[in-house]
Design an enzyme around this catalytic site. Sequence first.
Site, PDB file in Angstrom:
ATOM      1  N   ASP A 160      -2.034 -18.337   3.786  1.00 58.11           N
ATOM      2  CA  ASP A 160      -3.016 -19.200   3.110  1.00 58.11           C
ATOM      3  C   ASP A 160      -3.604 -20.212   4.099  1.00 58.11           C
ATOM      4  OD1 ASP A 160      -0.374 -19.975   3.084  1.00 58.11           O
ATOM      5  OD2 ASP A 160      -0.438 -20.985   1.159  1.00 58.11           O
ATOM      6  N   ASP A 178      -5.662  -6.515   5.396  1.00 52.09           N
ATOM      7  CA  ASP A 178      -6.834  -6.030   4.673  1.00 52.09           C
ATOM      8  C   ASP A 178      -7.741  -7.215   4.318  1.00 52.09           C
ATOM      9  OD1 ASP A 178      -8.561  -4.465   3.253  1.00 52.09           O
ATOM     10  OD2 ASP A 178      -7.149  -3.906   1.677  1.00 52.09           O
ATOM     11  N   LYS A 182       3.940 -14.650   4.935  1.00 52.22           N
ATOM     12  CA  LYS A 182       4.273 -15.551   3.817  1.00 52.22           C
ATOM     13  C   LYS A 182       5.800 -15.542   3.685  1.00 52.22           C
ATOM     14  CE  LYS A 182       2.815 -18.118   0.356  1.00 52.22           C
ATOM     15  NZ  LYS A 182       1.896 -19.261   0.420  1.00 52.22           N
ATOM     16  N   TYR A 215       0.820  -1.213   0.000  1.00 53.12           N
ATOM     17  CA  TYR A 215       0.000   0.000   0.000  1.00 53.12           C
ATOM     18  C   TYR A 215       0.853   1.262   0.000  1.00 53.12           C
ATOM     19  CZ  TYR A 215      -3.917  -3.072   0.854  1.00 53.12           C
ATOM     20  OH  TYR A 215      -4.866  -4.055   0.739  1.00 53.12           O
TER      21      TYR A 215
END
Length: 335
Positions: free
Chosen positions: A206, A230, A173, A126
Site C-alpha cells: 500500500d 499485476d 504485505k 492466480y
Amino acid sequence: MAHLITLIPGDGIGPEVAAATVRAVEATGAAVEWEQVEAGAKALLDYGQLLPDEVFASLEVTRVGLKGPTATPIGGGHASINVALRKKLGLYTNFRPVRMLPGLKTRFRDLPLDMAIFRENTEDLYAGLEHEVVPGVVESLKIITQKASLRIARAAFEYARRYRRKKVTAIHKANIMKLSDGLFLKCCREVAAQFPEIVYNELIVDNACMQLVIRPETFDVLVLPNLYGDIVSDLAAGLVGGLGIVPGANIGDHHAVFEAVHGTAPDIAGKGLANPTALMQSAVLLLAHIGEPEASARLQAAIAKVYADGAHLTGDVGGKSSTTGFTDAVIAAIA
Ligand code: NAI
C-alpha cells in the site's frame, strides 16, 4: 541463419498491431522468419480450441513468441490463454520495463522514469484454487513457494547486475500475511545477500503504491509476487501513458513470449486506429532476447523519434494518425 519466431496475432486489434510490428521488425534488417499460429476467439471458431496444440508445437521449436492480445470468453469454464501459456511453458518471470517516451503528454512527463518490474508469474492467488467451504463462504488459496520466490528474486537481481541498476525493491504485505509474504521476503533477502553491490529494500504494497505516485523517479528494479505485481505494473504503466505504450515479456528457462499487456480493444478493432507501440516495444525486448541488440536499439530509437516528433501519433496518445500512419513513420525513422 534467420531466427524463427512464433507469431500469435490474436483477436480484436491483435492482427492490426501484429502486422504493424512485423513490418517494423523487418525494417530493422534483423534476420527473422515468422511462423504464424492462431489462438483466442478466432481459434475457438476455426479449431474448436482457444489454445490449439499447434501453438505449443510451434513454440517447442522456436522457443520464442510474439503475441497480440487474445479474447478469453468470460465464464463457460475457459481457462485464460495467458495463464495457460505461462503455466505450460514455465514462463515464471513477467518482466515489464516502464520508461517515459519523449514528447508524450502525461502528468509525469518531466520525471526521469525508468523502472524494471519483475512479477512472479505462476502462483500466488492466480493458482486458481478456489472452493466453496459452506454456502455463502468461499476460499481462494494463496500459494507462495520457496522455489518460485527464489527464482523470481534471482531474475530481478541478475537483471540489476547485468544492466548496472542500483536498487532492487521487494514489495509485500508480510505484516499481515506473515507466512506467505514472509516466505517471499525471506527468499528475496537470501538472494540479495549474493548481490552486495546492489541496494536492497522492502516496501509494504500500500505504501509502495503511494510512493509510486508521489515520487516514482526513486524506483529502480521492483520484485513482486503475482497479485501485487499485476496491480503495481499497471499503476506504473499509467505513469508513462498507459497500457497502449508499455511492453511485456513472459520468460522461463526454455521459452519466452513477448506481448503487449493491453486487451483486444473491441471498441476500435478493425478501424485502423490501434496504437501498435506496446507490441513494437515488446518486439524491442524480443530482438534483444534473440541476440539482435543492434536491431533492438534501432527499433527503440525509431519509436522514440516518432514520439519526440509527435506528428504521427495515434488517437489514444493525443494524435490523429492511423495504425499505418504511425507504423510508416517508425519505418521511415529506422531508415
Ligand atoms: P482493452 O485493453 O482491450 O481496452 C481498454 C481500453 O483501452 C479501450 O478503450 C481500448 O480501445 C483501449 N486500448 C487498448 N489497447 C489499445 C491500443 N493498442 N491502442 C489504442 N487503444 C487501446 O481492455 P478490455 O476492454 O478490458 O478487454 C477487452 C478484451 O481483451 C477482453 O476479451 C479481455 O479478456 C481481453 N484481454 C486480453 C489480454 C491479453 O491477451 N493479454 C489482456 C487484457 C484483456
